[in-house]
Structures are given as C-alpha cells and as structure tokens.
Design a protein around this motif. Sequence first.
Motif, short mmCIF file in Angstrom:
data_model
loop_
_atom_site.label_atom_id
_atom_site.label_comp_id
_atom_site.label_asym_id
_atom_site.label_seq_id
_atom_site.Cartn_x
_atom_site.Cartn_y
_atom_site.Cartn_z
N LYS A 214 8.42 -41.64 -9.78
CA LYS A 214 7.09 -41.51 -10.41
C LYS A 214 6.33 -40.37 -9.74
O LYS A 214 6.77 -39.80 -8.74
CB LYS A 214 6.31 -42.82 -10.27
CG LYS A 214 6.97 -43.98 -10.99
CD LYS A 214 6.13 -45.25 -10.81
CE LYS A 214 6.78 -46.43 -11.52
NZ LYS A 214 6.01 -47.69 -11.33
N LYS A 215 5.16 -40.05 -10.29
CA LYS A 215 4.35 -39.00 -9.70
C LYS A 215 3.98 -39.36 -8.27
O LYS A 215 3.56 -40.48 -7.99
CB LYS A 215 3.09 -38.77 -10.54
CG LYS A 215 3.40 -38.15 -11.90
CD LYS A 215 2.13 -37.87 -12.68
CE LYS A 215 2.47 -37.20 -14.01
NZ LYS A 215 1.24 -36.90 -14.80
N ALA A 216 4.15 -38.38 -7.38
CA ALA A 216 3.93 -38.62 -5.96
C ALA A 216 2.45 -38.87 -5.66
O ALA A 216 1.56 -38.32 -6.32
CB ALA A 216 4.44 -37.45 -5.15
N VAL A 217 2.23 -39.70 -4.65
CA VAL A 217 0.87 -40.06 -4.23
C VAL A 217 0.76 -39.80 -2.72
O VAL A 217 1.68 -40.13 -1.96
CB VAL A 217 0.56 -41.54 -4.53
CG1 VAL A 217 -0.82 -41.93 -4.00
CG2 VAL A 217 0.66 -41.81 -6.03
N GLN A 218 -0.37 -39.22 -2.31
CA GLN A 218 -0.60 -39.03 -0.88
C GLN A 218 -0.88 -40.39 -0.25
O GLN A 218 -1.83 -41.08 -0.61
CB GLN A 218 -1.80 -38.10 -0.66
CG GLN A 218 -2.15 -37.86 0.79
CD GLN A 218 -1.08 -37.07 1.54
OE1 GLN A 218 -0.67 -36.01 1.10
NE2 GLN A 218 -0.62 -37.60 2.66
N ALA A 219 -0.03 -40.80 0.70
CA ALA A 219 -0.19 -42.11 1.34
C ALA A 219 -1.47 -42.14 2.17
O ALA A 219 -1.82 -41.17 2.86
CB ALA A 219 1.03 -42.40 2.21
N LYS A 220 -2.15 -43.28 2.11
CA LYS A 220 -3.38 -43.46 2.90
C LYS A 220 -3.02 -43.96 4.29
O LYS A 220 -2.13 -44.78 4.46
CB LYS A 220 -4.29 -44.46 2.20
CG LYS A 220 -4.81 -43.98 0.84
CD LYS A 220 -5.73 -45.01 0.23
CE LYS A 220 -6.25 -44.54 -1.13
NZ LYS A 220 -7.14 -45.55 -1.75
N ALA A 221 -3.75 -43.47 5.27
CA ALA A 221 -3.54 -43.92 6.64
C ALA A 221 -3.97 -45.37 6.80
O ALA A 221 -4.99 -45.78 6.24
CB ALA A 221 -4.31 -43.02 7.61
N GLU A 222 -3.19 -46.16 7.55
CA GLU A 222 -3.50 -47.57 7.79
C GLU A 222 -3.46 -47.83 9.29
O GLU A 222 -2.55 -47.37 9.98
CB GLU A 222 -2.49 -48.48 7.08
CG GLU A 222 -2.49 -48.34 5.56
CD GLU A 222 -1.50 -49.30 4.91
OE1 GLU A 222 -1.16 -50.32 5.55
OE2 GLU A 222 -1.06 -49.03 3.78
N PRO A 223 -4.44 -48.58 9.80
CA PRO A 223 -4.47 -48.87 11.24
C PRO A 223 -3.21 -49.64 11.67
O PRO A 223 -2.76 -50.56 11.00
CB PRO A 223 -5.73 -49.73 11.40
CG PRO A 223 -6.55 -49.44 10.20
CD PRO A 223 -5.60 -49.14 9.09
N GLY A 224 -2.64 -49.24 12.81
CA GLY A 224 -1.47 -49.92 13.36
C GLY A 224 -0.18 -49.66 12.60
O GLY A 224 0.83 -50.30 12.91
N LYS A 225 -0.19 -48.76 11.67
CA LYS A 225 1.01 -48.45 10.88
C LYS A 225 1.17 -46.95 10.73
O LYS A 225 0.20 -46.18 10.83
CB LYS A 225 0.94 -49.09 9.49
CG LYS A 225 0.94 -50.62 9.52
CD LYS A 225 0.88 -51.17 8.11
CE LYS A 225 0.89 -52.70 8.13
NZ LYS A 225 0.84 -53.27 6.76
N VAL A 226 2.41 -46.55 10.48
CA VAL A 226 2.70 -45.14 10.17
C VAL A 226 3.03 -45.07 8.68
O VAL A 226 3.97 -45.72 8.22
CB VAL A 226 3.88 -44.60 11.01
CG1 VAL A 226 4.22 -43.17 10.58
CG2 VAL A 226 3.56 -44.64 12.48
#
Length: 447
Positions: A214-226
């Motif tokens: 599917k169309k790519a999405v910029q991943a959102k930053a999440e605390p404690g995760k990469v």
Amino acid sequence: MSSATAGGAGSAPPAAPRHKSVTGTRKTVAALFLLPALVLLGALVVYPIGYSVVRSFSNQSGDGFAGIDNYKALFTDDGIRTALKNNIIWVVFAPTVATALGLVFAVLTERVRWGTAFKLVVFMPMAISMLAAGIIFRLVYDQDPDKGVANAVWVGVHDTFAESSAFPKAHPGRQSPLEAQGGGFLTKNPVHAGQSVTLPLVGVAPDQMPGSAKKAVQAKAEPGKVTGTAWQDFTRGKGVGKLGQVDASELGYAGMKVEAVKGGKVVESAKVRDDGTFTLSAKADGAQLRLPASNFKEPYNGLDWLGPSLVTPAIIGSYIWMWAGFAMVLIAAGLAGVPRELLEAARVDGANEWQVFRRVTVPLLAPVLAVVAVTLMINVLKVFDLVFIIAPGSSQDDANVLALELYRKGFAEDQPGIASAIAVFLLLLVIPVMLFNVRRLRREVRR
C-alpha cells in the motif's frame, strides 16, 4: 489280352499333378505379386545396407580403402563415445520404465469403470508424431516458470516450503542511511527508542511490487519503541518526489524483514507492514537495523531440465510419455487371456492382491512383457527425433545418441565413412534383439 497287358505294363506312369500353394495360387502368380514388394525391399533396404557396409571401409572422400579406421573412430571419438554411453542409458531405463508403467496401468484399469477412457488418454500420445512431441516437451521443459510446465510445478512446490523474495533488485539509493553488508544492508548508525527511522530503497519496478503493498506512511515515533518505514523511495517524473522522504505515490515494502543487531547478534526482528511501517521494542535501543540478505535473494527459477546433467533423463521422460500407452495396450491384451480361475484360486488360498500380482499375474504375463520390452529396445536404439528437437544446442553434445551422431557426422561434419560405420554398428546392435523377438514370437505361435 496279353499284349494289352504287356503294353499297359510298359507304358510311362501318369504325370503328377502340379502342386499349388495353401491358398490355391500358383507359385508363378504368387512370385509376380511379390515382385514389386521385393524390388522395393531391395532398393530401400538391401541396397542401402550393402552400400553402407562398403562405404564404411572407405575413406571420407570415397575413393580409397580405409580399412577399419572408421570403426576405430567409434571407440576413440569423444562424441561417439558419449552417444554410445547415452544409448546404453536409454536401452536400460526407457524400455524398463515404459513396460513397468504399462503393466501397472493395464492391471489397475481392469478395476475401474472408467478404465477404457483412461486407456484412451494414455494411448493418445502414440497418435502424435515424434516431431510434434519434441516441440511440446521443448516448451514443457522451458527454464522460465511462466512458460515451462515442469518448472511451474517445481517452483510452486518449492515456494510452498521456501518462499522466494519479492525484492531481489532492491538496493539503497543516493544519500541512504544504509550500507551493504553480507548480501543485506545495515544502518550506518545505531537507532534509539522513541526514534522514527527511515529505510529508503530503490530498484524495484512499480509493477513488480507485492500485490499487498500500500501507499507508504511515515511512521510516528513512540516512547520506548523504535519505529520506522521501509519503502520504495522513487516517484515517476522529474522533480516530483523528495529524496529520503515518504511521498504520496510511493509504496511500502510489504513483508520485508527488519532485524535489530547488537554485537553481531540479532536481539529482535519485525516484519514490515503493507504501508511500509514497522515497530521494534525497547530491545532495539542502541542497535543497528539490518535488512537481511533473505529479503533480496533471487527468486527460485526451477531446475535446468535441458542442462547438461538432466537433459538425457528429461528426454527419456518424454519418450516414456509417448510409449507407455503402447506397452499398456499390448499388456492389457495379454492380461485378457490370463485364466481368471488361477487368480481366484490364489485369492482363495489366502494370497493378498500384491502377492497375486507378483506371483501369478506377472509370471503369466512374462512372454508378453518380454515382447514389449524387446520391441521398445529396438525402437530406443534408433531414437533420433526427440533428442534432435528437445535438446538445445548448448547441451546437444551431452544428450547425443548414435542415431543423432550418425546424422551429424554424415551431414554436418561431412564424414560419410564414419557415419556409415555408425549405421553398420547400429544394425549389428539391432539384429540380435530382433532375432530374439522373432524366436519368441515363433514359440508363441507353436503353442
């Protein structure tokens, strides 16, 4: 009275009546009817055989005596020795497998309602010429799975257990945070929890992307995760997209594997979602992200059926496809004459079906099986069409047989003396097998 008696006693005995043939035809008339056939037999069989024998002792130009030099070449020329070795393989395996399959088909079709239809389907290839069968199997054995049926099936089975990569040509573009390592790609710098990472790649045509992408999405930053995005960083048109940034028309690398590596060990892994995003836990903090080589391996393309190692077995397979039906029909005719009382008596005595087949059916069919096997041996010694058509030029030397080598020596390499020697050698190989078949047929007639 005495003179009459004396005259009768001294007269010559009456002439014996002329004998006629069983059908009542005089020998002279029979000879006249056979004459055209005898002329054709002499012109098409006897004369060519005699000429070939004479020519095999001549030099290549035909104007001098070469002795047995041409026959020495049969055992010193590499091409002829390969052909002889392949002919031995053909004689051992092709008649044996075709006869065995014919026996199995003949026995099994007696037990099913649609046996006649099955026999028709199996026998149908006999109606196809060797030329047509060769063309068919040249396509069947095509290396491209999209064309060759054999590789389409083989690749399908392989991919069921070992899935091929959808991104064999993918690689980092300009100004990429990735660098090559061991067939895969590794981020130049470690990543940290709470960070959104971009893993841009190029090299995969839009029509080659997975159907689930599917169309790519910029991943959102999440605390404690990469978190991060792996996508095709390419947009058609000059100056349309921005390098290193996710644009609206770009697709994610759905299903790609991402690994977090610390000290050379994988501490965690994740699979890229359809929109290109992925998420790793806090274990990935301080690790480098790696796209392993398994993401980029070339898709499995099947076996090289017409390569040097498999070309002879592949052609033998096409021959068996054609002649198993012939064997089945002859064996089925012999099976129809097997006394059913013997089979039933064996079953009553406690024999199971395998024992009945092995100890009763096969021994009773032994004369028929021998005739079928010997007939196929004669046919196999002369095989030419399938090898000439199916084997590509690159592996024709490896698939070579005596009949093909005869053609090549006589017409392609202009060595008629050696070609004649091969023809005589083939005749000498066929004669004992023919005599064996004729004797067995005569024994059957006497019975």
